[in-house]
Design a protein around this motif. Structure first.
Motif, PDB file in Angstrom:
ATOM      1  N   ALA A  23       1.668   7.261  -1.859  1.00  0.00           N
ATOM      2  CA  ALA A  23       2.955   7.055  -2.538  1.00  0.00           C
ATOM      3  C   ALA A  23       3.971   6.383  -1.617  1.00  0.00           C
ATOM      4  O   ALA A  23       4.701   5.481  -2.040  1.00  0.00           O
ATOM      5  CB  ALA A  23       3.507   8.383  -3.050  1.00  0.00           C
ATOM      6  N   LEU A  24       4.005   6.810  -0.348  1.00  0.00           N
ATOM      7  CA  LEU A  24       4.932   6.200   0.604  1.00  0.00           C
ATOM      8  C   LEU A  24       4.591   4.734   0.819  1.00  0.00           C
ATOM      9  O   LEU A  24       5.470   3.867   0.857  1.00  0.00           O
ATOM     10  CB  LEU A  24       4.873   6.933   1.950  1.00  0.00           C
ATOM     11  CG  LEU A  24       5.438   8.343   1.982  1.00  0.00           C
ATOM     12  CD1 LEU A  24       5.072   9.043   3.289  1.00  0.00           C
ATOM     13  CD2 LEU A  24       6.956   8.306   1.799  1.00  0.00           C
ATOM     14  N   TRP A  25       3.301   4.448   0.981  1.00  0.00           N
ATOM     15  CA  TRP A  25       2.893   3.067   1.201  1.00  0.00           C
ATOM     16  C   TRP A  25       3.195   2.204  -0.029  1.00  0.00           C
ATOM     17  O   TRP A  25       3.699   1.089   0.095  1.00  0.00           O
ATOM     18  CB  TRP A  25       1.410   2.974   1.568  1.00  0.00           C
ATOM     19  CG  TRP A  25       1.044   1.569   1.888  1.00  0.00           C
ATOM     20  CD1 TRP A  25       1.192   0.942   3.090  1.00  0.00           C
ATOM     21  CD2 TRP A  25       0.551   0.581   0.981  1.00  0.00           C
ATOM     22  NE1 TRP A  25       0.805  -0.372   2.990  1.00  0.00           N
ATOM     23  CE2 TRP A  25       0.401  -0.623   1.703  1.00  0.00           C
ATOM     24  CE3 TRP A  25       0.212   0.575  -0.363  1.00  0.00           C
ATOM     25  CZ2 TRP A  25      -0.064  -1.802   1.125  1.00  0.00           C
ATOM     26  CZ3 TRP A  25      -0.255  -0.595  -0.939  1.00  0.00           C
ATOM     27  CH2 TRP A  25      -0.392  -1.766  -0.200  1.00  0.00           C
TER      28      TRP A  25
ATOM     29  N   TRP B 148       6.807   1.288  -0.157  1.00  0.00           N
ATOM     30  CA  TRP B 148       7.087   0.275   0.866  1.00  0.00           C
ATOM     31  C   TRP B 148       6.589  -1.090   0.395  1.00  0.00           C
ATOM     32  O   TRP B 148       7.305  -2.088   0.464  1.00  0.00           O
ATOM     33  CB  TRP B 148       6.427   0.680   2.173  1.00  0.00           C
ATOM     34  CG  TRP B 148       6.551  -0.277   3.322  1.00  0.00           C
ATOM     35  CD1 TRP B 148       7.534  -1.212   3.529  1.00  0.00           C
ATOM     36  CD2 TRP B 148       5.667  -0.390   4.426  1.00  0.00           C
ATOM     37  NE1 TRP B 148       7.304  -1.896   4.706  1.00  0.00           N
ATOM     38  CE2 TRP B 148       6.161  -1.405   5.283  1.00  0.00           C
ATOM     39  CE3 TRP B 148       4.502   0.268   4.795  1.00  0.00           C
ATOM     40  CZ2 TRP B 148       5.531  -1.770   6.467  1.00  0.00           C
ATOM     41  CZ3 TRP B 148       3.884  -0.088   5.982  1.00  0.00           C
ATOM     42  CH2 TRP B 148       4.388  -1.099   6.794  1.00  0.00           C
ATOM     43  N   TRP B 149       5.370  -1.123  -0.121  1.00  0.00           N
ATOM     44  CA  TRP B 149       4.776  -2.379  -0.585  1.00  0.00           C
ATOM     45  C   TRP B 149       5.619  -2.998  -1.709  1.00  0.00           C
ATOM     46  O   TRP B 149       5.952  -4.171  -1.664  1.00  0.00           O
ATOM     47  CB  TRP B 149       3.345  -2.131  -1.046  1.00  0.00           C
ATOM     48  CG  TRP B 149       2.692  -3.365  -1.583  1.00  0.00           C
ATOM     49  CD1 TRP B 149       2.494  -3.694  -2.889  1.00  0.00           C
ATOM     50  CD2 TRP B 149       2.182  -4.456  -0.820  1.00  0.00           C
ATOM     51  NE1 TRP B 149       1.887  -4.922  -2.989  1.00  0.00           N
ATOM     52  CE2 TRP B 149       1.683  -5.411  -1.730  1.00  0.00           C
ATOM     53  CE3 TRP B 149       2.098  -4.725   0.541  1.00  0.00           C
ATOM     54  CZ2 TRP B 149       1.108  -6.609  -1.328  1.00  0.00           C
ATOM     55  CZ3 TRP B 149       1.520  -5.922   0.951  1.00  0.00           C
ATOM     56  CH2 TRP B 149       1.035  -6.846   0.018  1.00  0.00           C
ATOM     57  N   GLU B 150       5.941  -2.214  -2.721  1.00  0.00           N
ATOM     58  CA  GLU B 150       6.694  -2.726  -3.861  1.00  0.00           C
ATOM     59  C   GLU B 150       8.074  -3.237  -3.445  1.00  0.00           C
ATOM     60  O   GLU B 150       8.506  -4.295  -3.918  1.00  0.00           O
ATOM     61  CB  GLU B 150       6.810  -1.651  -4.940  1.00  0.00           C
ATOM     62  CG  GLU B 150       5.488  -1.393  -5.643  1.00  0.00           C
ATOM     63  CD  GLU B 150       5.524  -0.204  -6.589  1.00  0.00           C
ATOM     64  OE1 GLU B 150       6.611   0.389  -6.799  1.00  0.00           O
ATOM     65  OE2 GLU B 150       4.447   0.139  -7.111  1.00  0.00           O
TER      66      GLU B 150
ATOM     67  N   VAL C   5      -1.022  -1.650   8.246  1.00  0.00           N
ATOM     68  CA  VAL C   5      -0.805  -0.197   8.294  1.00  0.00           C
ATOM     69  C   VAL C   5      -1.658   0.483   7.230  1.00  0.00           C
ATOM     70  O   VAL C   5      -2.286   1.519   7.478  1.00  0.00           O
ATOM     71  CB  VAL C   5       0.691   0.145   8.134  1.00  0.00           C
ATOM     72  CG1 VAL C   5       0.899   1.636   7.876  1.00  0.00           C
ATOM     73  CG2 VAL C   5       1.470  -0.318   9.364  1.00  0.00           C
ATOM     74  N   ARG C   6      -1.706  -0.099   6.050  1.00  0.00           N
ATOM     75  CA  ARG C   6      -2.555   0.457   4.973  1.00  0.00           C
ATOM     76  C   ARG C   6      -3.981   0.633   5.452  1.00  0.00           C
ATOM     77  O   ARG C   6      -4.584   1.692   5.289  1.00  0.00           O
ATOM     78  CB  ARG C   6      -2.517  -0.475   3.763  1.00  0.00           C
ATOM     79  CG  ARG C   6      -3.458  -0.062   2.625  1.00  0.00           C
ATOM     80  CD  ARG C   6      -3.810  -1.192   1.712  1.00  0.00           C
ATOM     81  NE  ARG C   6      -4.656  -2.182   2.369  1.00  0.00           N
ATOM     82  CZ  ARG C   6      -5.153  -3.256   1.768  1.00  0.00           C
ATOM     83  NH1 ARG C   6      -4.861  -3.497   0.509  1.00  0.00           N
ATOM     84  NH2 ARG C   6      -5.908  -4.110   2.424  1.00  0.00           N
TER      85      ARG C   6
ATOM     86  N   ILE D 208      -5.421   3.956   3.745  1.00  0.00           N
ATOM     87  CA  ILE D 208      -4.702   4.304   2.520  1.00  0.00           C
ATOM     88  C   ILE D 208      -5.366   3.577   1.356  1.00  0.00           C
ATOM     89  O   ILE D 208      -5.533   2.357   1.404  1.00  0.00           O
ATOM     90  CB  ILE D 208      -3.214   3.908   2.627  1.00  0.00           C
ATOM     91  CG1 ILE D 208      -2.554   4.660   3.786  1.00  0.00           C
ATOM     92  CG2 ILE D 208      -2.486   4.175   1.311  1.00  0.00           C
ATOM     93  CD1 ILE D 208      -1.152   4.176   4.115  1.00  0.00           C
ATOM     94  N   PRO D 209      -5.754   4.302   0.320  1.00  0.00           N
ATOM     95  CA  PRO D 209      -6.368   3.625  -0.835  1.00  0.00           C
ATOM     96  C   PRO D 209      -5.381   2.673  -1.510  1.00  0.00           C
ATOM     97  O   PRO D 209      -4.194   2.961  -1.595  1.00  0.00           O
ATOM     98  CB  PRO D 209      -6.750   4.770  -1.776  1.00  0.00           C
ATOM     99  CG  PRO D 209      -6.173   6.010  -1.220  1.00  0.00           C
ATOM    100  CD  PRO D 209      -5.619   5.724   0.134  1.00  0.00           C
TER     101      PRO D 209
END
Length: 184
Positions: A58-60, A63-65, A25-26, A31-32
């Motif tokens: 910020a949303l990604w 989610w990642w963290e 998705v990134r 998304i950087p």
């Protein structure tokens, strides 16, 4: 001289569909990534419904963290979709993402199956102990393979690292980096 290790040690290799989904998705949404994680291998084409571009990083990252934390904790169930505005991207592309991620999971299984003349972790640990005279032991290293390009070796915690498929395929370098990590 025989084996020096007296303390039990384990290197557990796994694969995370949720982390693979997040990376796909990134890349699909461009998304950087400040984490230095390379792009995914053979990125799937994803339909991306309107997501507020200014909020994407910020949303990604959130989610990642969250997903990395649950992976490190060996959580029994990790959501494949994030909450909030990124959820429709995963939901609308679930079949594509799952097919893409499952193919890479099979690659991880092939790459992690030691073949003739490939260095085995236990042999490398024993050789390191023999050469240095120090015992390595008393650890359980969790390794999560990611479908990304390059030879990534990214510690996320003392006993958790993320590695790329390319690094797994380079068995000698993978084993060397694991031993360097657990002995540092």
């Amino acid at each position: 001289m025989g084996s020096m290790s007296s303390a039990p040690w384990t290197v557990v290799l796994g694969y995370s569909h949720p982390l693979a989904f997040a990376l796909a998705v990134r890349d699909a949404l461009d998304i950087p990534c400040v984490l230095g994680i390379p792009p995914v291998l053979q990125p799937p084409a994803l339909a991306a419904p309107g997501v507020p571009a200014d909020r994407l990083p910020a949303l990604w990252q959130e989610w990642w963290e969250d997903t990395v934390t649950l992976t490190r904790q060996d959580a029994p169930s990790i959501p494949l979709s994030p909450s909030g505005p990124l959820a429709p991207v995963v939901e609308d592309n679930r079949e594509t993402l799952h097919r893409w991620s499952s193919g890479h999971k099979r690659e991880v299984a092939r790459a992690s199956n030691p073949f003739t003349n490939a260095p085995r972790m236990r042999d490398a640990v024993h050789e390191h102990e023999r050469k240095t005279g120090t015992r390595i032991g008393g650890f359980r290293l969790q390794v999560t393979a990611l479908p990304v390009a390059g030879e990534l070796f990214l510690p996320t915690a003392n006993l958790h690292v993320m590695v790329s498929l390319d690094l797994l395929r380079n068995r000698q370098e993978y084993v060397r980096r694991v031993i360097a990590h657990v002995t540092s």
